[in-house]
Design an enzyme around this catalytic site. Structure first.
Site, PDB file in Angstrom:
ATOM      1  N   GLY A 660       4.794  58.186  22.503  1.00 49.00           N
ATOM      2  CA  GLY A 660       3.109  58.690  22.416  1.00 49.00           C
ATOM      3  C   GLY A 660       2.750  58.778  23.455  1.00 49.00           C
ATOM      4  O   GLY A 660       2.360  57.500  24.237  1.00 49.00           O
ATOM      5  N   GLY A 662      -2.102  58.573  24.438  1.00 54.14           N
ATOM      6  CA  GLY A 662      -3.595  57.973  24.269  1.00 54.14           C
ATOM      7  C   GLY A 662      -4.219  58.616  25.529  1.00 54.14           C
ATOM      8  O   GLY A 662      -3.607  58.086  26.491  1.00 54.14           O
ATOM      9  N   GLY A 663      -5.625  58.023  25.160  1.00 52.35           N
ATOM     10  CA  GLY A 663      -6.397  57.954  26.299  1.00 52.35           C
ATOM     11  C   GLY A 663      -6.719  57.130  26.928  1.00 52.35           C
ATOM     12  O   GLY A 663      -6.710  56.307  27.622  1.00 52.35           O
ATOM     13  N   GLY A 665      -3.599  54.845  27.429  1.00 52.42           N
ATOM     14  CA  GLY A 665      -2.412  55.440  28.138  1.00 52.42           C
ATOM     15  C   GLY A 665      -1.123  55.416  27.662  1.00 52.42           C
ATOM     16  O   GLY A 665      -1.035  56.693  26.415  1.00 52.42           O
ATOM     17  N   VAL A 667       2.424  55.313  25.055  1.00 53.40           N
ATOM     18  CA  VAL A 667       3.334  54.190  24.152  1.00 53.40           C
ATOM     19  C   VAL A 667       4.993  53.968  24.072  1.00 53.40           C
ATOM     20  O   VAL A 667       5.116  55.375  24.153  1.00 53.40           O
ATOM     21  CB  VAL A 667       3.088  53.968  22.384  1.00 53.40           C
ATOM     22  N   LYS A 681       1.853  49.311  23.670  1.00 52.18           N
ATOM     23  CA  LYS A 681       1.678  49.838  24.383  1.00 52.18           C
ATOM     24  C   LYS A 681       0.929  49.596  25.802  1.00 52.18           C
ATOM     25  O   LYS A 681       0.218  48.619  25.542  1.00 52.18           O
ATOM     26  CB  LYS A 681      -0.092  50.093  22.932  1.00 52.18           C
ATOM     27  N   ASP A 777     -11.575  52.081  13.545  1.00 48.80           N
ATOM     28  CA  ASP A 777     -10.707  53.476  13.429  1.00 48.80           C
ATOM     29  C   ASP A 777     -10.454  54.236  12.982  1.00 48.80           C
ATOM     30  O   ASP A 777      -8.832  54.127  13.391  1.00 48.80           O
ATOM     31  CB  ASP A 777      -9.912  54.122  15.201  1.00 48.80           C
TER      32      ASP A 777
END
Ligand SMILES: *[C@@H]1O[C@H](CO)[C@@H](O)[C@H](O)[C@H]1NC(C)=O
Ligand SMILES: *[C@@H]1O[C@H](CO)[C@@H](O)[C@H](O)[C@H]1NC(C)=O
Ligand SMILES: *[C@@H]1O[C@H](CO)[C@@H](O)[C@H](O)[C@H]1NC(C)=O
Length: 982
Positions: A660, A662-663, A665, A667, A681, A777
């Protein structure tokens, strides 16, 4: 000894002093203690500063040069306060973003902020003077944006030292001199934007050990337009190694021929060489550029035949006007270009008949062929309805067939057909359709000076006004509301404004074929944006983070009006000089005493231990967790890993292990020596937090253990990296399940179960975690399903851990994901657990509809609310239902579920149920659903009655899998049992 102290970071030094303080307490006579305490208190205030002293000094000296710095810059500590526009990482200033602040002054001394990664001073028209050569010392710089200021002098060659630079935007200044060859050393550069300056000389190319722009293999954009560059465009500039998408060299003085080698740059999408003095004929290799979307060679001195562009199958916009091509018929390939929206070939020598099929090209919007030699009859057969304008003025056309057809947009003045006719097409003043403008419904409301009503709610506020300056658009119809509405939507969506709080006016082409679009953004709450918001808007647009709809192409952003900062706080003042001197003296004395005592005391301590303590705040954790003793931080069950270990777990952070992005960094999937699979992560540069915050975070996360929460296995804080290690959840996110991406089908029962599971996890966070945790979130992408399809909530506290730039760029406070954001939180910024309830309500709606919270500009919440009709079966929501559950037939408990979801998204938090109530109601719904489904209910019932009979019957509610929630069948359910830690 003293040398060692100098090497220490001042904050670490302070921790040390603090310990010494207690150490010395016993040894100092009581009488002096009080005095010392006074010193200590004042000293703490000043010395706990979060900013590295060198950076603080550098920024203070810039502040002293500038007028118009934000009021928050009166506080003493740039990182700690923090100052608007200043972001820090480990006490070093890493971001300086001051777009649109109306700063006045120069930027001498900027080179001292050596840890800067991002420098954005765009849209400060009174920042002036030369760009100092010391800028070359900012070797960590990745983004340098000086757009729209008043910088003068030449571009310093030292910029070539900034090897990490990916964006260099010096456009819209008054820079002169030539382009330094050293820019060729910027091997990571993606965008080079030097447009709108006064640059002269030619394009530097490499020779021997000298660099040149031909070495910028990573570059996507070369933007040199609107300068006075001269010489020929060097053939060496282009090669098949280049990855350029956009070459914008227009409006300069380039001469010579178009180099043949340009045909090697297969990635090219936009080529603008117009408005130069290029001669010779167009090289045939140009036709190799099969991906090109926009080609403009207008206003040069090109000769020879009109080039064959038949291979450019995707070409949308073509301009070959104002050259000296040979006289010819309209080229045959022209009528086969399926994507062409715009053909401009004015002032040429085209002759014969205008091909009839031109008017029926599938995408055509504009045909401009004035001042050519077309003759004979103009036959209009089938005409594409999108065609807005055909300009054929001043040709030799003698007849129109059929007469008076489609006359509104065909301009024929100056043709023989008009000598004896009064066709409408012959009037010179035929109006083009009016350009798009955001309709502001008649608000019937006057706003105070400077304020305007926003088009959505008519509330008056001070808009942020700017111009997006699109440099090469792929369309020409400025009246098409679909296109501009999508631009509006992208603006409010990506800038996280309230839907509709954007207006657009006056889109128009300027005399360089730029499409200028003026826009206004309206604040979501209150009457004015804060400074921080203005800074972030300016940065988002000038950093090119904003992605307009694709047909708009590359752009630059210029703020048009200075923003009236009405919300600037008045009271924040710095301490008076005399107090500062007092503190300074006090501190010196105290430090002197303590250091003296300290030197004596520390001698007794082992050096090694101290060194470890200073360099690795987690060292003691690791020691205690391996030794299994010691009073240090409570981190139940979370292990501290070294960088090297994680590297091993993830197979060297191999690409294949990435699961994965994301903003924050990436995964990675990893395997622990025990064989346990984990998800790791890894925070990327720029989103990391200070060691202390990270530590607090871990302490928080490691205390949370619940079967409906993804648990933290460990972490890594080593070698400048921050990583979190979580248990690996096999079946991926709920989003993927609902979108069909993961092949797992959830029937209605399972959906009820998933919502119950995740609600239980959240209720635990709200009511049983100590201290309570607000997730902030909640979204379907943060709900994971394990192999038994038990739902687990992920990413707790991560909204705090990760200052995700993309997510929070409008307000430093509001965190969350668009579509799930509680509108009340957005306006009040008051943090309560009800913001999770709102987001959870949105997730429930996703479970019903299978739709994303925002799809094609429609808010799921609003859509559902509008479609609701309680008098109908399924509340009239049949059309919105996810087809996957629609086919199931009876959805037992559906209406109750919808009612609950709607209560979760009530406007005000107090009207929303608590997570605990939601759990209880979901249990009820699920129970009912099972009662009426005898097969499942009875078999489950039989399985469970043999075991643990407590208060009456226990119903196992897990539909599949081995683990079951148990609760009593009485009407009053107590769920503390299910929401207690394992
Ligand atoms: C700022 O610049 C504008 C034009 O760019 C100029 O009119 C104005 O006088 C300048 N203001 C100051 C204080 O220098
Ligand atoms: C149009 O122009 C061409 C070339 O100038 C000429 O050969 C042709 O006869 C003209 N056609 C008509 C219908 O006038
Ligand atoms: C406007 O543009 C859209 C997308 O490019 C297109 O589908 C639509 O047909 C256009 N509308 C008109 C009226 O030309």
């Amino acid at each position: 000894m003293v040398e060692e102290f100098q090497g220490l970071h001042h904050r670490h030094l302070f921790v040390l002093l603090f310990r010494l303080w207690f150490f010395t307490m016993d040894r100092i006579p009581r009488m002096r203690l009080k005095l010392l305490l006074v010193f200590a208190a004042s000293c703490f205030a000043a010395a706990l500063a979060d900013t590295d002293p060198q950076d603080a000094a550098a920024l203070l000296s810039l502040k002293a040069q500038w007028q118009g710095t934000p009021p928050s810059w009166e506080a003493s500590d740039p990182c700690g306060a923090p100052w608007d526009g200043v972001n820090c990482s480990n006490s070093r200033i890493t971001f300086l973003k001051l777009s649109s602040m109306n700063l006045i002054g120069t930027i001498d001394g900027i080179g001292s902020l050596v840890q800067l990664k991002v420098l954005d001073l765009s849209s400060n028209p009174n920042l002036t003077g030369p760009i100092p050569r010391s800028i070359g010392e900012l070797i960590n710089l990745e983004t340098l944006i000086l757009t729209g200021c008043d910088f003068k002098g030449s571009i310093p060659a030292e910029i070539g030292n900034l090897g990490k630079l990916t964006l260099l935007a010096l456009n819209d200044n008054h820079l002169s001199g030539s382009i330094p060859a050293s820019l060729g050393r910027l091997s990571n550069l993606r965008t080079l934007d030097l447009a709108y300056n006064e640059l002269t000389g030619s394009i530097p190319i490499s020779s021997g050990s000298e660099p040149g722009l031909d070495l910028l293999f990573a570059a996507n954009d070369f933007i040199l337009s609107n300068n006075q560059l001269s010489g020929s465009i060097p053939p060496q500039l282009f090669s098949s190694k280049m990855n350029l998408s956009h070459i914008l060299f227009y409006a300069n003085n380039f001469a010579g021929e178009i180099p043949e080698t340009i045909g090697l740059v297969q990635s090219l999408k936009i080529l603008r060489l117009d408005r130069n003095q290029l001669g010779g004929s167009v090289p045939g290799s140009l036709n190799n550029l099969s991906s090109i979307l926009m080609l403009n060679l207008a206003s040069n001195r090109l000769i020879g035949p009109i080039p064959d562009l038949g291979n450019m199958g995707d070409l949308c916009y073509l301009d070959l006007s104002n050259n000296s091509f040979d006289a010819s018929l309209a080229p045959p390939w022209l009528t086969m270009m399926e994507s062409l929206t715009t053909i401009i070939m004015e002032n040429g020598d085209l002759e014969g008949a205008v091909p009839e099929s031109l008017f029926n090209l599938p995408s055509i919007q504009t045909i401009k062929l004035r001042n050519n030699s077309f003759n004979g009859t103009l036959t209009l057969g089938r005409i594409n309805t999108q065609l807005q304008l055909v300009d054929l003025e001043n040709n030799h056309i003698s007849k129109l067939m059929p007469e008076n057809s489609y006359t509104n947009s065909i301009w024929l003045a100056g043709n023989p057909v008009c000598y004896s006719s009064d066709l409408r097409s012959c009037k010179t003043q035929i109006q083009e359709p009016a350009p798009y403008e955001t309709s502001s419904r008649n608000c019937g409301r006057e706003c105070k000076r400077g304020m305007m009503p926003n088009p959505e709610s008519c509330a008056c506020s001070y808009p942020y006004t700017g111009v997006l300056h699109f440099r090469a658009v792929f369309f020409s119809d400025l009246s098409n509301s679909t296109i501009f509405k999508s631009l509006e939507e992208e603006l409010w969506r990506q800038l996280l404004l309230t839907p509709g709080f954007v207006s657009i006016s006056r889109p128009e082409f300027d005399d360089c074929d730029h499409l200028d679009v003026q826009f206004r953004l309206f604040p979501s709450s209150g009457t004015s944006f804060t400074r921080e918001e203005v800074i972030e808007i300016g940065f988002f647009l000038s950093n090119q983070n904003f992605e307009p709809p694709h047909e708009f192409g590359p752009y630059c952003f210029i703020m048009s009006d200075l923003y009236p900062f009405l919300l600037d706080p008045i009271g924040r003042r710095s301490l008076s000089p005399s107090i500062i001197i007092g503190i300074a003296v006090g501190c010196s004395v105290l430090i002197f005493i303590l250091v003296g005592v300290g030197i004596y005391a520390i001698r007794q301590k082992k050096r090694a231990e101290r060194a470890t303590l200073q360099s690795r705040p987690f060292a003691s954790w690791r020691n205690t967790s391996t030794k299994g003793s010691g009073p240090e931080p409570e981190i139940k069950g979370a292990s501290c890993f070294l960088y090297e270990e994680i590297k091993k777990f993830t197979n060297n952070f191999s690409e294949g292990n990435i699961i994965g992005v994301g903003g924050f960094g990436q995964v990675y999937k990893g395997i622990l020596p025990s064989g346990e699979i984990v998800a790791i992560k890894r925070a990327k540069n720029g989103v990391m937090q200070g060691g202390l915050e990270f530590k607090t975070e871990i302490e928080l996360l490691s205390r949370v253990h619940h079967k409906n929460l993804v648990s933290l296995v460990g972490f890594c804080f080593d070698k400048g990296e921050q990583m979190l290690v979580y248990e690996f959840i096999a079946n991926g996110t709920l989003t993927d399940c609902l979108s069909g991406k993961s092949k797992i089908q959830l029937d209605w029962h399972k959906r009820l179960q998933v919502s119950l599971d995740s609600a239980t996890g959240l209720a635990y966070l709200h009511e049983h975690a100590n201290p309570p945790i607000i997730h902030r979130d909640v979204k379907s992408a943060n709900i994971l399903l394990d192999e038994d399809l038990t739902a687990k909530v992920a990413d707790l506290g991560l909204s705090k851990l990760v200052p995700n730039v993309a997510k929070v760029h409008i307000s430093g406070q509001v965190k969350g994901t668009l579509g799930y954001l509680d509108p009340e939180y957005y306006t009040t910024q008051k943090l309560t657990e009800k913001i999770d309830v709102y987001s959870f309500g949105v997730v429930m709606m996703e479970l019903i509809t299978g739709k994303k919270p925002i799809e094609r500009g429609k808010y799921l919440v609003r859509e559902l609310q509008l479609a609701m009709d309680r008098s109908k079966e399924l509340y009239g929501l049949e059309d919105l239902l996810d087809p996957a559950i629609k086919k199931e037939g009876a959805l037992i408990g559906f209406e109750k579920f919808v009612d609950l979801a709607l209560r979760c998204v009530e406007q005000t938090g107090v009207n929303r149920p608590s997570m605990r109530t939601i759990v209880m109601e979901l249990e009820n719904i699920l129970l009912k659903a099972m009662d009426m489904n005898p097969a499942t209910a009875i078999s489950s019932f039989l399985e469970s009655t043999s075991s643990d009979l407590h208060h009456g019957y226990n119903y196992p509610l897990s539909i599949s899998g081995t683990e079951s929630h148990t609760f009593s069948s009485s009407d009053v359910y107590t769920f503390s049992k299910t929401i207690e830690p394992k």
